[in-house]
Design a protein around this motif. Structure first.
Motif, PDB file in Angstrom:
ATOM      1  N   GLY A  89       6.916  10.964 -19.476  1.00  0.00           N
ATOM      2  CA  GLY A  89       6.775   9.860 -18.539  1.00  0.00           C
ATOM      3  C   GLY A  89       8.065   9.383 -17.899  1.00  0.00           C
ATOM      4  N   ALA A  90       9.181  10.020 -18.226  1.00  0.00           N
ATOM      5  CA  ALA A  90      10.471   9.624 -17.655  1.00  0.00           C
ATOM      6  C   ALA A  90      10.519   9.967 -16.166  1.00  0.00           C
ATOM      7  N   PRO A  91      11.114   9.089 -15.343  1.00  0.00           N
ATOM      8  CA  PRO A  91      11.239   9.414 -13.923  1.00  0.00           C
ATOM      9  C   PRO A  91      12.261  10.540 -13.733  1.00  0.00           C
ATOM     10  N   PHE A  92      12.025  11.393 -12.755  1.00  0.00           N
ATOM     11  CA  PHE A  92      12.981  12.455 -12.445  1.00  0.00           C
ATOM     12  C   PHE A  92      12.925  12.740 -10.961  1.00  0.00           C
ATOM     13  N   GLU A  93      13.983  13.371 -10.454  1.00  0.00           N
ATOM     14  CA  GLU A  93      14.042  13.742  -9.050  1.00  0.00           C
ATOM     15  C   GLU A  93      14.238  15.238  -8.946  1.00  0.00           C
ATOM     16  N   GLN A  94      13.768  15.798  -7.853  1.00  0.00           N
ATOM     17  CA  GLN A  94      13.973  17.217  -7.594  1.00  0.00           C
ATOM     18  C   GLN A  94      14.189  17.417  -6.106  1.00  0.00           C
ATOM     19  N   THR A  95      14.839  18.500  -5.763  1.00  0.00           N
ATOM     20  CA  THR A  95      15.097  18.836  -4.376  1.00  0.00           C
ATOM     21  C   THR A  95      14.340  20.109  -4.049  1.00  0.00           C
ATOM     22  N   THR A  96      13.573  20.067  -2.950  1.00  0.00           N
ATOM     23  CA  THR A  96      12.786  21.223  -2.556  1.00  0.00           C
ATOM     24  C   THR A  96      12.810  21.383  -1.035  1.00  0.00           C
ATOM     25  N   THR A  97      12.353  22.524  -0.585  1.00  0.00           N
ATOM     26  CA  THR A  97      12.168  22.736   0.841  1.00  0.00           C
ATOM     27  C   THR A  97      10.809  22.172   1.235  1.00  0.00           C
ATOM     28  N   ARG A  98      10.492  22.195   2.515  1.00  0.00           N
ATOM     29  CA  ARG A  98       9.235  21.613   3.004  1.00  0.00           C
ATOM     30  C   ARG A  98       8.014  22.381   2.543  1.00  0.00           C
ATOM     31  N   ASN A  99       8.161  23.650   2.185  1.00  0.00           N
ATOM     32  CA  ASN A  99       6.989  24.451   1.824  1.00  0.00           C
ATOM     33  C   ASN A  99       6.773  24.498   0.314  1.00  0.00           C
ATOM     34  N   THR A 100       6.903  23.351  -0.317  1.00  0.00           N
ATOM     35  CA  THR A 100       6.670  23.254  -1.754  1.00  0.00           C
ATOM     36  C   THR A 100       5.194  23.447  -2.048  1.00  0.00           C
ATOM     37  N   ARG A 101       4.872  24.435  -2.833  1.00  0.00           N
ATOM     38  CA  ARG A 101       3.470  24.671  -3.216  1.00  0.00           C
ATOM     39  C   ARG A 101       3.227  24.305  -4.669  1.00  0.00           C
ATOM     40  N   ASN A 102       4.199  24.511  -5.520  1.00  0.00           N
ATOM     41  CA  ASN A 102       4.077  24.202  -6.945  1.00  0.00           C
ATOM     42  C   ASN A 102       5.293  23.392  -7.382  1.00  0.00           C
ATOM     43  N   PRO A 103       5.274  22.070  -7.177  1.00  0.00           N
ATOM     44  CA  PRO A 103       6.439  21.270  -7.543  1.00  0.00           C
ATOM     45  C   PRO A 103       6.637  21.222  -9.052  1.00  0.00           C
ATOM     46  N   THR A 149       0.838  -1.189   0.000  1.00  0.00           N
ATOM     47  CA  THR A 149       0.000   0.000   0.000  1.00  0.00           C
ATOM     48  C   THR A 149       0.876   1.244   0.000  1.00  0.00           C
ATOM     49  N   LYS A 150       0.420   2.237  -0.721  1.00  0.00           N
ATOM     50  CA  LYS A 150       1.166   3.486  -0.778  1.00  0.00           C
ATOM     51  C   LYS A 150       0.745   4.386   0.365  1.00  0.00           C
ATOM     52  N   LYS A 151       1.713   5.048   0.955  1.00  0.00           N
ATOM     53  CA  LYS A 151       1.411   6.013   2.004  1.00  0.00           C
ATOM     54  C   LYS A 151       0.963   7.300   1.339  1.00  0.00           C
ATOM     55  N   ARG A 152      -0.067   7.855   1.837  1.00  0.00           N
ATOM     56  CA  ARG A 152      -0.559   9.127   1.309  1.00  0.00           C
ATOM     57  C   ARG A 152      -0.057  10.264   2.173  1.00  0.00           C
ATOM     58  N   MET A 153      -0.213  11.470   1.672  1.00  0.00           N
ATOM     59  CA  MET A 153       0.289  12.640   2.380  1.00  0.00           C
ATOM     60  C   MET A 153      -0.329  12.735   3.767  1.00  0.00           C
ATOM     61  N   THR A 154       0.533  12.659   4.756  1.00  0.00           N
ATOM     62  CA  THR A 154       0.069  12.785   6.136  1.00  0.00           C
ATOM     63  C   THR A 154       0.781  13.945   6.811  1.00  0.00           C
ATOM     64  N   PHE A 155       1.274  14.872   6.020  1.00  0.00           N
ATOM     65  CA  PHE A 155       1.993  16.014   6.548  1.00  0.00           C
ATOM     66  C   PHE A 155       1.534  17.270   5.827  1.00  0.00           C
ATOM     67  N   ASP A 156       1.754  18.376   6.422  1.00  0.00           N
ATOM     68  CA  ASP A 156       1.426  19.671   5.843  1.00  0.00           C
ATOM     69  C   ASP A 156       2.658  20.169   5.117  1.00  0.00           C
ATOM     70  N   LEU A 157       2.556  20.388   3.815  1.00  0.00           N
ATOM     71  CA  LEU A 157       3.728  20.817   3.050  1.00  0.00           C
ATOM     72  C   LEU A 157       4.296  22.139   3.538  1.00  0.00           C
ATOM     73  N   VAL A 158       3.507  22.917   4.216  1.00  0.00           N
ATOM     74  CA  VAL A 158       3.992  24.211   4.691  1.00  0.00           C
ATOM     75  C   VAL A 158       4.532  24.096   6.116  1.00  0.00           C
ATOM     76  N   VAL A 167      -0.204  14.084  -4.015  1.00  0.00           N
ATOM     77  CA  VAL A 167      -0.634  14.207  -5.402  1.00  0.00           C
ATOM     78  C   VAL A 167      -0.899  15.676  -5.685  1.00  0.00           C
ATOM     79  N   TYR A 168      -0.296  16.170  -6.772  1.00  0.00           N
ATOM     80  CA  TYR A 168      -0.482  17.556  -7.191  1.00  0.00           C
ATOM     81  C   TYR A 168      -0.923  17.531  -8.641  1.00  0.00           C
ATOM     82  N   LYS A 169      -2.118  18.027  -8.912  1.00  0.00           N
ATOM     83  CA  LYS A 169      -2.695  18.052 -10.259  1.00  0.00           C
ATOM     84  C   LYS A 169      -2.640  16.673 -10.910  1.00  0.00           C
ATOM     85  N   GLY A 170      -2.967  15.646 -10.127  1.00  0.00           N
ATOM     86  CA  GLY A 170      -3.011  14.288 -10.638  1.00  0.00           C
ATOM     87  C   GLY A 170      -1.667  13.582 -10.748  1.00  0.00           C
ATOM     88  N   GLN A 171      -0.594  14.231 -10.353  1.00  0.00           N
ATOM     89  CA  GLN A 171       0.749  13.659 -10.446  1.00  0.00           C
ATOM     90  C   GLN A 171       1.259  13.343  -9.040  1.00  0.00           C
TER      91      GLN A 171
END
Length: 88
Positions: A55-69, A2-11, A22-26
């Motif tokens: 559809g290629a996998p990619f990684e990104q680095t962000t801070t905890r307050n990501t609003r628009n990944p 089972t996949k863990k869903r967002m259980t934290f506040d991004l801000v 999930v952001y805009k279906g992604q």
């Protein structure tokens, strides 16, 4: 599995490795803290997703307050098109 869903506040809270949102279906999956801090003292987290264009996998680095990944791979983020190599 089972996949863990967002259980934290991004801000607010820091995400745990394996958590996702999930952001805009992604879906974005947190790979964990990079061990580094931003210039403002926030933890930098690494995320994995798939490009919405190719559809290629990619990684990104962000801070905890990501609003628009970022939703695209490095090639499509830079506005380049994917072309077959030309030989001869």
């Amino acid at each position: 599995m089972t996949k863990k869903r967002m259980t934290f506040d991004l801000v607010g809270d820091a995400p745990m490795a394996g958590s996702s949102f999930v952001y805009k279906g992604q879906e974005f999956v947190c790979l964990g803290w990079t061990g580094a801090l931003s210039v403002h003292g926030y933890r930098l987290n690494k995320w994995r997703s798939h490009c919405t264009v190719c559809g290629a996998p990619f990684e990104q680095t962000t801070t905890r307050n990501t609003r628009n990944p970022t939703r695209t791979c490095l090639i499509h983020r830079r506005g380049l098109s994917v072309r077959a190599p030309v030989f001869g």
